[in-house]
Design an enzyme around this catalytic site. Structure first.
Site, PDB file in Angstrom:
ATOM      1  N   SER A   8       5.653  -9.660  13.404  1.00 42.99           N
ATOM      2  CA  SER A   8       5.443 -10.211  12.066  1.00 42.99           C
ATOM      3  C   SER A   8       6.624 -11.058  11.629  1.00 42.99           C
ATOM      4  O   SER A   8       7.762 -10.571  11.537  1.00 42.99           O
ATOM      5  CB  SER A   8       5.235  -9.077  11.061  1.00 42.99           C
ATOM      6  OG  SER A   8       5.209  -9.593   9.741  1.00 42.99           O
ATOM      7  N   HIS A  32       2.205 -12.766  14.023  1.00 49.38           N
ATOM      8  CA  HIS A  32       1.549 -12.228  12.837  1.00 49.38           C
ATOM      9  C   HIS A  32       2.123 -12.880  11.580  1.00 49.38           C
ATOM     10  O   HIS A  32       3.337 -12.894  11.366  1.00 49.38           O
ATOM     11  CB  HIS A  32       1.766 -10.711  12.782  1.00 49.38           C
ATOM     12  CG  HIS A  32       0.927 -10.019  11.765  1.00 49.38           C
ATOM     13  ND1 HIS A  32      -0.397  -9.677  11.987  1.00 49.38           N
ATOM     14  CD2 HIS A  32       1.217  -9.574  10.517  1.00 49.38           C
ATOM     15  CE1 HIS A  32      -0.878  -9.061  10.934  1.00 49.38           C
ATOM     16  NE2 HIS A  32       0.081  -8.994  10.014  1.00 49.38           N
ATOM     17  N   ASP A  34       1.950 -12.746   7.533  1.00 50.67           N
ATOM     18  CA  ASP A  34       1.545 -11.993   6.348  1.00 50.67           C
ATOM     19  C   ASP A  34       1.475 -12.928   5.153  1.00 50.67           C
ATOM     20  O   ASP A  34       2.503 -13.424   4.679  1.00 50.67           O
ATOM     21  CB  ASP A  34       2.546 -10.872   6.068  1.00 50.67           C
ATOM     22  CG  ASP A  34       2.476  -9.771   7.114  1.00 50.67           C
ATOM     23  OD1 ASP A  34       1.400  -9.171   7.255  1.00 50.67           O
ATOM     24  OD2 ASP A  34       3.498  -9.524   7.786  1.00 50.67           O
ATOM     25  N   MET A  36       0.743 -13.235   1.306  1.00 52.56           N
ATOM     26  CA  MET A  36       0.678 -12.411   0.097  1.00 52.56           C
ATOM     27  C   MET A  36       0.742 -13.306  -1.136  1.00 52.56           C
ATOM     28  O   MET A  36       1.479 -14.294  -1.156  1.00 52.56           O
ATOM     29  CB  MET A  36       1.833 -11.409   0.068  1.00 52.56           C
ATOM     30  CG  MET A  36       1.943 -10.535   1.309  1.00 52.56           C
ATOM     31  SD  MET A  36       3.290  -9.335   1.144  1.00 52.56           S
ATOM     32  CE  MET A  36       3.441  -8.774   2.851  1.00 52.56           C
ATOM     33  N   HIS A  65      -2.911 -12.470   8.352  1.00 50.80           N
ATOM     34  CA  HIS A  65      -3.337 -11.286   7.604  1.00 50.80           C
ATOM     35  C   HIS A  65      -3.267 -11.635   6.125  1.00 50.80           C
ATOM     36  O   HIS A  65      -2.186 -11.749   5.554  1.00 50.80           O
ATOM     37  CB  HIS A  65      -2.422 -10.119   7.966  1.00 50.80           C
ATOM     38  CG  HIS A  65      -2.683  -8.871   7.199  1.00 50.80           C
ATOM     39  ND1 HIS A  65      -1.811  -7.810   7.212  1.00 50.80           N
ATOM     40  CD2 HIS A  65      -3.714  -8.490   6.406  1.00 50.80           C
ATOM     41  CE1 HIS A  65      -2.280  -6.833   6.462  1.00 50.80           C
ATOM     42  NE2 HIS A  65      -3.440  -7.237   5.947  1.00 50.80           N
ATOM     43  N   MET A  67      -3.371 -10.836   2.516  1.00 47.30           N
ATOM     44  CA  MET A  67      -3.262  -9.808   1.471  1.00 47.30           C
ATOM     45  C   MET A  67      -3.309 -10.526   0.132  1.00 47.30           C
ATOM     46  O   MET A  67      -2.306 -10.649  -0.579  1.00 47.30           O
ATOM     47  CB  MET A  67      -1.977  -9.009   1.665  1.00 47.30           C
ATOM     48  CG  MET A  67      -2.031  -8.086   2.874  1.00 47.30           C
ATOM     49  SD  MET A  67      -0.420  -7.372   3.311  1.00 47.30           S
ATOM     50  CE  MET A  67       0.196  -8.670   4.406  1.00 47.30           C
ATOM     51  N   MET A 136      -3.922  -0.408   7.853  1.00 45.67           N
ATOM     52  CA  MET A 136      -2.568  -0.428   7.321  1.00 45.67           C
ATOM     53  C   MET A 136      -1.952   0.963   7.452  1.00 45.67           C
ATOM     54  O   MET A 136      -2.562   1.958   7.039  1.00 45.67           O
ATOM     55  CB  MET A 136      -2.567  -0.857   5.852  1.00 45.67           C
ATOM     56  CG  MET A 136      -2.968  -2.307   5.622  1.00 45.67           C
ATOM     57  SD  MET A 136      -1.888  -3.501   6.450  1.00 45.67           S
ATOM     58  CE  MET A 136      -0.291  -3.110   5.716  1.00 45.67           C
ATOM     59  N   GLY A 141       2.415  -4.993   1.199  1.00 47.26           N
ATOM     60  CA  GLY A 141       3.218  -5.712   0.230  1.00 47.26           C
ATOM     61  C   GLY A 141       4.636  -5.996   0.670  1.00 47.26           C
ATOM     62  O   GLY A 141       5.200  -7.026   0.309  1.00 47.26           O
ATOM     63  N   PHE A 142       5.222  -5.101   1.459  1.00 47.01           N
ATOM     64  CA  PHE A 142       6.613  -5.281   1.857  1.00 47.01           C
ATOM     65  C   PHE A 142       6.824  -4.800   3.290  1.00 47.01           C
ATOM     66  O   PHE A 142       6.213  -3.817   3.725  1.00 47.01           O
ATOM     67  CB  PHE A 142       7.563  -4.510   0.927  1.00 47.01           C
ATOM     68  CG  PHE A 142       7.542  -4.999  -0.491  1.00 47.01           C
ATOM     69  CD1 PHE A 142       8.371  -6.046  -0.883  1.00 47.01           C
ATOM     70  CD2 PHE A 142       6.688  -4.435  -1.424  1.00 47.01           C
ATOM     71  CE1 PHE A 142       8.342  -6.505  -2.190  1.00 47.01           C
ATOM     72  CE2 PHE A 142       6.658  -4.895  -2.732  1.00 47.01           C
ATOM     73  CZ  PHE A 142       7.485  -5.939  -3.118  1.00 47.01           C
ATOM     74  N   ASP A 174      -0.699  -1.889  11.384  1.00 47.85           N
ATOM     75  CA  ASP A 174       0.316  -2.743  10.771  1.00 47.85           C
ATOM     76  C   ASP A 174       1.095  -1.928   9.752  1.00 47.85           C
ATOM     77  O   ASP A 174       0.525  -1.435   8.778  1.00 47.85           O
ATOM     78  CB  ASP A 174      -0.368  -3.934  10.088  1.00 47.85           C
ATOM     79  CG  ASP A 174       0.624  -4.893   9.438  1.00 47.85           C
ATOM     80  OD1 ASP A 174       1.840  -4.649   9.506  1.00 47.85           O
ATOM     81  OD2 ASP A 174       0.166  -5.888   8.839  1.00 47.85           O
ATOM     82  N   GLY A 176       5.379  -0.142   9.711  1.00 46.53           N
ATOM     83  CA  GLY A 176       6.239   0.907  10.231  1.00 46.53           C
ATOM     84  C   GLY A 176       6.140   1.134  11.726  1.00 46.53           C
ATOM     85  O   GLY A 176       6.559   2.178  12.222  1.00 46.53           O
ATOM     86  N   GLY A 196       7.384  -5.722  12.751  1.00 46.70           N
ATOM     87  CA  GLY A 196       8.233  -6.690  12.086  1.00 46.70           C
ATOM     88  C   GLY A 196       9.701  -6.434  12.318  1.00 46.70           C
ATOM     89  O   GLY A 196      10.327  -7.030  13.195  1.00 46.70           O
TER      90      GLY A 196
END
Length: 222
Positions: A8, A32, A34, A36, A65, A67, A136, A141-142, A174, A176, A196
């Site tokens: 990511s 990847h 993200d 947002m 992705h 979001m 998820m 979000g973070f 996705d 952790g 990430g």
């Protein structure tokens, strides 16, 4: 299906995205992205102009992705921009079947994402419309969040619904994903891993990807 790693760029250096994409080009399967909007999730990141530029600069296919609110409106544009995969959130889509079919008609793989608290069974009937189901494993979000073990049973259930690892629908996780968690995810049934900080926080991102892939493959006996 072979294990796939999708680093990511949310964890990359935004001032040098082309270089960061090149740093993983020889070892990763996807890049990847993200997206947002600070509405569906409390963060604002990359958008369509960056995706268009990355598509020209990156050797890897883009795994976008979304979001965002109103993915039914915006998702087709990411496919048109050349993304190899576009994933929308079930919680945000009002016409998911139509949107997923439109993504496919533009030549991209169509994905559906579920937040940690969203059960997978209600979406079993949509599997024929998908190329990938994304679960998820943190609240979206973070980046850099702690992996939520509570999602592991849902990964197992999703694998039951999707079928064997040779099934047409890929199962992505996705959030952790790291050396400490990837084996548990693989054992539960995931085959595509977004990582990430575990990649871009490493001294050698390419070597980090190789190590993560080896762990996942060992976990499933491949």
């Amino acid at each position: 299906m072979a294990i796939q790693i999708s680093p990511s760029i949310l964890s990359a250096d935004f001032a040098h995205l082309a270089d960061e994409a090149a740093a993983v080009a020889d070892s990763a399967d996807w890049l990847h992205v993200d997206v947002m909007d600070n509405h569906f999730v409390p963060n604002l990141t990359l958008g369509l102009p960056i995706v268009k530029s990355l598509r020209k600069a990156a050797a890897l296919p883009l795994d976008c992705h979304l979001m965002i609110e109103d993915p039914d409106r915006w998702a087709p544009a990411y496919a048109e921009a050349g993304a190899g995969s576009v994933t929308i959130h079930a919680e945000a889509a009002k016409a998911p079947v139509r949107t997923l079919r439109t993504i496919r008609s533009e030549g991209a793989r169509a994905g559906l994402a579920l937040n940690p608290a969203t059960p997978v069974d209600p979406y079993a009937d949509l599997l024929p419309e998908l190329d990938m189901l994304l679960l998820m494993t943190v609240e979206p979000g973070f980046g850099g969040q702690r992996f939520l073990d509570v999602v592991l049973p849902k990964i197992r259930r999703a694998r039951e619904l999707v079928g064997t690892r040779d099934a047409a629908v890929w199962l992505q996780v996705d959030g952790g994903v790291s050396a400490e968690t990837i084996e548990r995810c693989a054992e539960a049934g995931a085959d595509v891993f977004v990582a990430g900080s575990a990649v871009y926080g490493a001294q050698d991102p390419s070597a980090a990807i190789d190590a993560l892939r080896a762990q996942a493959e060992q976990a499933v006996g491949r």
